[in-house]
Design a protein around this motif. Structure first.
Motif, PDB file in Angstrom:
ATOM      1  N   ILE A  86       3.124   5.880 -12.366  1.00  0.00           N
ATOM      2  CA  ILE A  86       2.382   5.747 -11.115  1.00  0.00           C
ATOM      3  C   ILE A  86       2.959   4.606 -10.284  1.00  0.00           C
ATOM      4  O   ILE A  86       3.740   3.784 -10.769  1.00  0.00           O
ATOM      5  CB  ILE A  86       0.874   5.520 -11.379  1.00  0.00           C
ATOM      6  CG1 ILE A  86       0.655   4.284 -12.289  1.00  0.00           C
ATOM      7  CG2 ILE A  86       0.266   6.729 -12.039  1.00  0.00           C
ATOM      8  CD1 ILE A  86       0.470   2.986 -11.587  1.00  0.00           C
ATOM      9  N   ASN A  87       2.588   4.560  -9.002  1.00  0.00           N
ATOM     10  CA  ASN A  87       2.971   3.456  -8.127  1.00  0.00           C
ATOM     11  C   ASN A  87       1.822   2.457  -8.089  1.00  0.00           C
ATOM     12  O   ASN A  87       0.703   2.806  -7.700  1.00  0.00           O
ATOM     13  CB  ASN A  87       3.276   3.961  -6.717  1.00  0.00           C
ATOM     14  CG  ASN A  87       3.679   2.832  -5.783  1.00  0.00           C
ATOM     15  OD1 ASN A  87       4.635   2.107  -6.044  1.00  0.00           O
ATOM     16  ND2 ASN A  87       2.951   2.667  -4.691  1.00  0.00           N
ATOM     17  N   SER A 126      -2.668  -9.362  -5.554  1.00  0.00           N
ATOM     18  CA  SER A 126      -2.490 -10.807  -5.472  1.00  0.00           C
ATOM     19  C   SER A 126      -1.175 -11.177  -4.802  1.00  0.00           C
ATOM     20  O   SER A 126      -1.085 -12.184  -4.093  1.00  0.00           O
ATOM     21  CB  SER A 126      -2.560 -11.427  -6.866  1.00  0.00           C
ATOM     22  OG  SER A 126      -1.522 -10.917  -7.695  1.00  0.00           O
ATOM     23  N   SER A 127      -0.133 -10.353  -5.004  1.00  0.00           N
ATOM     24  CA  SER A 127       1.183 -10.662  -4.447  1.00  0.00           C
ATOM     25  C   SER A 127       1.646  -9.642  -3.425  1.00  0.00           C
ATOM     26  O   SER A 127       2.645  -9.861  -2.735  1.00  0.00           O
ATOM     27  CB  SER A 127       2.217 -10.712  -5.573  1.00  0.00           C
ATOM     28  OG  SER A 127       2.351  -9.434  -6.189  1.00  0.00           O
ATOM     29  N   LYS A 128       0.940  -8.523  -3.321  1.00  0.00           N
ATOM     30  CA  LYS A 128       1.307  -7.386  -2.474  1.00  0.00           C
ATOM     31  C   LYS A 128       2.599  -6.724  -2.936  1.00  0.00           C
ATOM     32  O   LYS A 128       3.185  -5.915  -2.211  1.00  0.00           O
ATOM     33  CB  LYS A 128       1.436  -7.800  -1.000  1.00  0.00           C
ATOM     34  CG  LYS A 128       0.207  -8.494  -0.431  1.00  0.00           C
ATOM     35  CD  LYS A 128      -1.044  -7.642  -0.552  1.00  0.00           C
ATOM     36  CE  LYS A 128      -2.254  -8.364   0.035  1.00  0.00           C
ATOM     37  NZ  LYS A 128      -3.505  -7.611  -0.162  1.00  0.00           N
ATOM     38  N   GLY A 129       3.030  -7.050  -4.135  1.00  0.00           N
ATOM     39  CA  GLY A 129       4.223  -6.413  -4.672  1.00  0.00           C
ATOM     40  C   GLY A 129       3.908  -5.050  -5.266  1.00  0.00           C
ATOM     41  O   GLY A 129       2.752  -4.745  -5.587  1.00  0.00           O
ATOM     42  N   THR A 130       4.926  -4.206  -5.397  1.00  0.00           N
ATOM     43  CA  THR A 130       4.751  -2.871  -5.957  1.00  0.00           C
ATOM     44  C   THR A 130       5.591  -2.718  -7.209  1.00  0.00           C
ATOM     45  O   THR A 130       6.629  -3.369  -7.371  1.00  0.00           O
ATOM     46  CB  THR A 130       5.142  -1.779  -4.940  1.00  0.00           C
ATOM     47  OG1 THR A 130       6.522  -1.928  -4.598  1.00  0.00           O
ATOM     48  CG2 THR A 130       4.303  -1.880  -3.682  1.00  0.00           C
ATOM     49  N   ASP A 175       5.871  -0.900   1.095  1.00  0.00           N
ATOM     50  CA  ASP A 175       5.947  -2.356   0.990  1.00  0.00           C
ATOM     51  C   ASP A 175       4.681  -2.989   1.539  1.00  0.00           C
ATOM     52  O   ASP A 175       4.410  -2.919   2.731  1.00  0.00           O
ATOM     53  CB  ASP A 175       7.160  -2.873   1.755  1.00  0.00           C
ATOM     54  CG  ASP A 175       7.216  -4.390   1.807  1.00  0.00           C
ATOM     55  OD1 ASP A 175       6.898  -5.010   0.775  1.00  0.00           O
ATOM     56  OD2 ASP A 175       7.545  -4.930   2.870  1.00  0.00           O
ATOM     57  N   TYR A 176       3.894  -3.594   0.654  1.00  0.00           N
ATOM     58  CA  TYR A 176       2.679  -4.272   1.062  1.00  0.00           C
ATOM     59  C   TYR A 176       2.886  -5.782   1.174  1.00  0.00           C
ATOM     60  O   TYR A 176       1.993  -6.499   1.586  1.00  0.00           O
ATOM     61  CB  TYR A 176       1.551  -3.992   0.061  1.00  0.00           C
ATOM     62  CG  TYR A 176       1.124  -2.545   0.029  1.00  0.00           C
ATOM     63  CD1 TYR A 176       0.010  -2.111   0.744  1.00  0.00           C
ATOM     64  CD2 TYR A 176       1.826  -1.611  -0.728  1.00  0.00           C
ATOM     65  CE1 TYR A 176      -0.376  -0.780   0.713  1.00  0.00           C
ATOM     66  CE2 TYR A 176       1.438  -0.277  -0.757  1.00  0.00           C
ATOM     67  CZ  TYR A 176       0.334   0.129  -0.042  1.00  0.00           C
ATOM     68  OH  TYR A 176      -0.058   1.435  -0.078  1.00  0.00           O
ATOM     69  N   SER A 220       9.344  -6.328   6.823  1.00  0.00           N
ATOM     70  CA  SER A 220       8.927  -6.638   8.188  1.00  0.00           C
ATOM     71  C   SER A 220       8.814  -8.142   8.386  1.00  0.00           C
ATOM     72  O   SER A 220       9.821  -8.836   8.491  1.00  0.00           O
ATOM     73  CB  SER A 220       7.596  -5.937   8.507  1.00  0.00           C
ATOM     74  OG  SER A 220       6.596  -6.273   7.544  1.00  0.00           O
ATOM     75  N   TYR A 221       7.586  -8.666   8.428  1.00  0.00           N
ATOM     76  CA  TYR A 221       7.379 -10.030   8.908  1.00  0.00           C
ATOM     77  C   TYR A 221       8.015 -11.108   8.029  1.00  0.00           C
ATOM     78  O   TYR A 221       8.461 -12.134   8.547  1.00  0.00           O
ATOM     79  CB  TYR A 221       5.885 -10.311   9.101  1.00  0.00           C
ATOM     80  CG  TYR A 221       5.040 -10.247   7.860  1.00  0.00           C
ATOM     81  CD1 TYR A 221       4.865 -11.357   7.043  1.00  0.00           C
ATOM     82  CD2 TYR A 221       4.381  -9.069   7.507  1.00  0.00           C
ATOM     83  CE1 TYR A 221       4.078 -11.305   5.903  1.00  0.00           C
ATOM     84  CE2 TYR A 221       3.588  -9.005   6.377  1.00  0.00           C
ATOM     85  CZ  TYR A 221       3.440 -10.120   5.573  1.00  0.00           C
ATOM     86  OH  TYR A 221       2.653 -10.057   4.448  1.00  0.00           O
ATOM     87  N   LEU A 222       8.091 -10.916   6.708  1.00  0.00           N
ATOM     88  CA  LEU A 222       8.694 -11.956   5.868  1.00  0.00           C
ATOM     89  C   LEU A 222      10.190 -12.110   6.142  1.00  0.00           C
ATOM     90  O   LEU A 222      10.715 -13.223   6.169  1.00  0.00           O
ATOM     91  CB  LEU A 222       8.457 -11.663   4.386  1.00  0.00           C
ATOM     92  CG  LEU A 222       7.073 -11.989   3.836  1.00  0.00           C
ATOM     93  CD1 LEU A 222       7.019 -11.700   2.345  1.00  0.00           C
ATOM     94  CD2 LEU A 222       6.693 -13.434   4.103  1.00  0.00           C
ATOM     95  N   SER A 223      10.868 -10.991   6.357  1.00  0.00           N
ATOM     96  CA  SER A 223      12.299 -11.081   6.668  1.00  0.00           C
ATOM     97  C   SER A 223      12.509 -11.661   8.065  1.00  0.00           C
ATOM     98  O   SER A 223      13.402 -12.504   8.267  1.00  0.00           O
ATOM     99  CB  SER A 223      12.948  -9.703   6.551  1.00  0.00           C
ATOM    100  OG  SER A 223      13.062  -9.316   5.193  1.00  0.00           O
TER     101      SER A 223
END
Length: 351
Positions: free
Chosen positions: A113-114, A119-123, A303-304, A309-312
């Motif tokens: 599953i995905n 907590s980190s928005k990582g996948t 990508d959560y 987007s904004y981090l880069s």
């Protein structure tokens, strides 16, 4: 609880009243499985009442410091052979039923599953759907689905998206998860010394919440020195965690050297290119860092966390500031929407 798909959802729980209602509601509303089996390991709060209120099958398992034993017990109590494993602090958010039905035609496959870590928005991709005739759980901590018999496990991605809440700092501290996991992992390593997966997970006990990053590096290095199967998801997670641990302990040159060693293998992953950019940036290689950040923007992944987007955009802005290009940095910060660090830099730069 009726469904055309012969799947039982299996859970093990203890004192999960703060999460369990939302988890079971998501199972019923999104998946609506043929059956839900909940193995309680000794709850003293309202967990059992929540299980019964949702019409799930409640079974009791005396806790014995062995997660696989509990998982396999819950599997034995299910009426279906296809089992989807869910934790009490997780919620199902989407399912593609047509694709899932196609997957079930391969009884030897294990479904990944995905998972989105809130907590980190990582996948990440996690093996959670299996047929109990051919697979079961092994390992007392950070248990894994392994074949029953002599055949190679085949993992296939399945169209189920799940979000995970339980590893926020507050929950970790309340439950003492890191300390518990460390104790069980050390116990497991006594019988399987040098196991790379166990060493990785032990390193994570010190990496999570930056509990002890130098100690985390030691265990990650031991895990990397072991025999590794780079097809496995945890190996990429190991590489990524070690890279961040090196950077966050100021070992910038070592981090960059390590990441470049693995660049060809993992450069297709936007999250790896973002990490490499971070290492390049900390080594003063600004042009190369910007190129890597730019390659992440708009990448075709779920990508959560903001790396596409904004981090880069934000990190490109930081680099541009470092080389005196403030006007260009401002334009990058403006692309970060409501990202607070970018808003603070704009406030400082636009006066």
């Amino acid at each position: 609880m009726s469904s055309s798909l012969p799947i039982s959802v299996c859970m093990i729980v203890k004192n999960e009243e703060s999460f369990l209602d939302a988890a079971l509601n998501s199972v019923l509303s999104v998946l609506n499985p043929d059956e839900i089996v909940v193995a309680d390991t000794g709850s003293t709060d309202g967990t059992v009442d929540i299980v019964l209120a949702h019409g799930a099958k409640l079974v009791h398992f005396p806790w014995c410091d062995d997660f696989s034993a509990a998982r396999n017990f819950s599997a034995d109590c299910a009426k279906n052979d296809w089992l989807l494993v869910l934790d009490a602090d997780e919620e199902i958010v989407s399912v593609d039923f047509s694709a899932l039905e196609t997957f079930l035609s391969d009884e030897l496959a294990v479904g990944a599953i995905n998972m989105v870590e809130m907590s980190s928005k990582g996948t990440s991709s996690l093996s959670r759907l299996y047929n109990r005739k051919y697979h079961h759980f092994s390992g007392i901590i950070h248990e894994q689905i392994v074949p029953i018999g002599d055949f190679q496990k085949t993992i296939k991605a399945i169209p189920i998206d799940i979000i995970h809440y339980g590893y926020s700092q507050e929950v970790k501290e309340a439950k003492g998860k890191l300390e518990r996991n460390e104790r069980l992992l050390r116990k497991e390593l006594e019988s399987s010394p040098g196991d790379s997966y166990l060493l990785y997970q032990l390193g994570k006990c010190f990496f999570d919440s930056s509990r002890d990053l130098p100690q985390a590096c030691i265990y990650f290095e031991q895990a990397l020195a072991a025999s590794l199967d780079f097809r496995l998801d945890y190996v990429y997670a190991l590489v990524e965690c070690y890279g961040y641990a090196l950077i966050n302990t100021g070992q910038y040159e070592k981090a960059l050297e390590f990441l470049l060693e693995h660049y060809e293998r993992y450069s297709s992953k936007a999250q790896f290119r973002f990490l490499t950019a971070h290492a390049l940036q900390n080594n003063g290689m600004f042009v190369e860092a910007v190129e890597q950040y730019e390659s992440c923007i708009g990448a075709d992944i779920t990508d959560y966390s903001g790396i596409t987007s904004y981090l880069s955009y934000y990190n490109i802005g930081v680099v541009l500031e470092c080389v005196g290009m403030e006007e260009d940095a401002i334009e990058m910060y403006k692309k970060c929407d409501e990202y607070e660090p970018a808003a603070l830099r704009l406030k400082e730069l636009i006066k």
